[in-house]
Design a protein around this motif. Structure first.
Motif, PDB file in Angstrom:
ATOM      1  N   GLN A 252       0.848  -1.186   0.000  1.00 46.57           N
ATOM      2  CA  GLN A 252       0.000   0.000   0.000  1.00 46.57           C
ATOM      3  C   GLN A 252       0.888   1.242   0.000  1.00 46.57           C
ATOM      4  O   GLN A 252       1.793   1.370   0.820  1.00 46.57           O
ATOM      5  CB  GLN A 252      -0.876  -0.004   1.261  1.00 46.57           C
ATOM      6  N   MET A 253       0.645   2.137  -0.956  1.00 45.15           N
ATOM      7  CA  MET A 253       1.349   3.428  -1.003  1.00 45.15           C
ATOM      8  C   MET A 253       0.290   4.506  -1.049  1.00 45.15           C
ATOM      9  O   MET A 253      -0.272   4.783  -2.116  1.00 45.15           O
ATOM     10  CB  MET A 253       2.246   3.516  -2.241  1.00 45.15           C
ATOM     11  N   GLY A 254      -0.002   5.080   0.093  1.00 43.41           N
ATOM     12  CA  GLY A 254      -1.091   6.048   0.164  1.00 43.41           C
ATOM     13  C   GLY A 254      -2.390   5.336  -0.143  1.00 43.41           C
ATOM     14  O   GLY A 254      -2.740   4.349   0.487  1.00 43.41           O
ATOM     15  N   TYR A 255      -3.100   5.795  -1.174  1.00 46.45           N
ATOM     16  CA  TYR A 255      -4.351   5.161  -1.568  1.00 46.45           C
ATOM     17  C   TYR A 255      -4.159   4.098  -2.648  1.00 46.45           C
ATOM     18  O   TYR A 255      -5.107   3.438  -3.047  1.00 46.45           O
ATOM     19  CB  TYR A 255      -5.338   6.220  -2.091  1.00 46.45           C
ATOM     20  N   ARG A 256      -2.938   3.954  -3.124  1.00 49.95           N
ATOM     21  CA  ARG A 256      -2.678   3.036  -4.237  1.00 49.95           C
ATOM     22  C   ARG A 256      -2.045   1.738  -3.766  1.00 49.95           C
ATOM     23  O   ARG A 256      -1.293   1.718  -2.797  1.00 49.95           O
ATOM     24  CB  ARG A 256      -1.742   3.686  -5.248  1.00 49.95           C
ATOM     25  N   ARG A 257      -2.347   0.671  -4.490  1.00 49.78           N
ATOM     26  CA  ARG A 257      -1.687  -0.608  -4.271  1.00 49.78           C
ATOM     27  C   ARG A 257      -0.652  -0.783  -5.368  1.00 49.78           C
ATOM     28  O   ARG A 257      -0.923  -0.568  -6.547  1.00 49.78           O
ATOM     29  CB  ARG A 257      -2.696  -1.751  -4.309  1.00 49.78           C
ATOM     30  N   LYS A 258       0.546  -1.158  -4.977  1.00 51.30           N
ATOM     31  CA  LYS A 258       1.628  -1.415  -5.923  1.00 51.30           C
ATOM     32  C   LYS A 258       2.031  -2.878  -5.789  1.00 51.30           C
ATOM     33  O   LYS A 258       1.990  -3.460  -4.716  1.00 51.30           O
ATOM     34  CB  LYS A 258       2.844  -0.525  -5.621  1.00 51.30           C
ATOM     35  N   ILE A 259       2.427  -3.463  -6.897  1.00 46.59           N
ATOM     36  CA  ILE A 259       2.793  -4.872  -6.932  1.00 46.59           C
ATOM     37  C   ILE A 259       4.306  -4.995  -6.979  1.00 46.59           C
ATOM     38  O   ILE A 259       4.966  -4.339  -7.792  1.00 46.59           O
ATOM     39  CB  ILE A 259       2.157  -5.555  -8.152  1.00 46.59           C
ATOM     40  N   VAL A 260       4.855  -5.834  -6.112  1.00 46.27           N
ATOM     41  CA  VAL A 260       6.299  -6.060  -6.079  1.00 46.27           C
ATOM     42  C   VAL A 260       6.703  -6.725  -7.400  1.00 46.27           C
ATOM     43  O   VAL A 260       6.172  -7.774  -7.770  1.00 46.27           O
ATOM     44  CB  VAL A 260       6.686  -6.931  -4.867  1.00 46.27           C
ATOM     45  N   ALA A 261       7.611  -6.079  -8.115  1.00 44.32           N
ATOM     46  CA  ALA A 261       7.997  -6.511  -9.467  1.00 44.32           C
ATOM     47  C   ALA A 261       8.442  -7.971  -9.490  1.00 44.32           C
ATOM     48  O   ALA A 261       8.036  -8.732 -10.374  1.00 44.32           O
ATOM     49  CB  ALA A 261       9.091  -5.604 -10.012  1.00 44.32           C
TER      50      ALA A 261
END
Length: 71
Positions: free
Chosen positions: A45-54
């Motif tokens: 979780q980055m703020g309101y966004r979800r990021k996927i580990v490359a």
């Protein structure tokens, strides 16, 4: 039958957006969320966004069975 190894260059990014991951894997948004929710794709979780580990995107792709051909 020999086992084929797939060599993938290390990712230039550490985290991918949902759109980047779906482009890389060639699937839709719903599939990406399914893979994140079932633990197949590691995400943060980055703020309101979800990021996927490359690395998890590449690990998932390598875990898929090879195409056997046929009809």
């Amino acid at each position: 039958m020999s086992k084929e190894t797939i060599e993938i260059a290390p990712p230039s990014k550490i985290l991918f957006s949902i759109n980047e991951a779906k482009e890389i894997l060639g699937c839709g948004r719903d599939k990406i969320y399914e893979l994140m929710n079932n633990g197949s794709l590691d995400n943060r979780q980055m703020g309101y966004r979800r990021k996927i580990v490359a690395q998890s995107v590449y690990d998932y792709a390598k875990s898929l069975p090879p195409y056997q051909g046929g009809e």
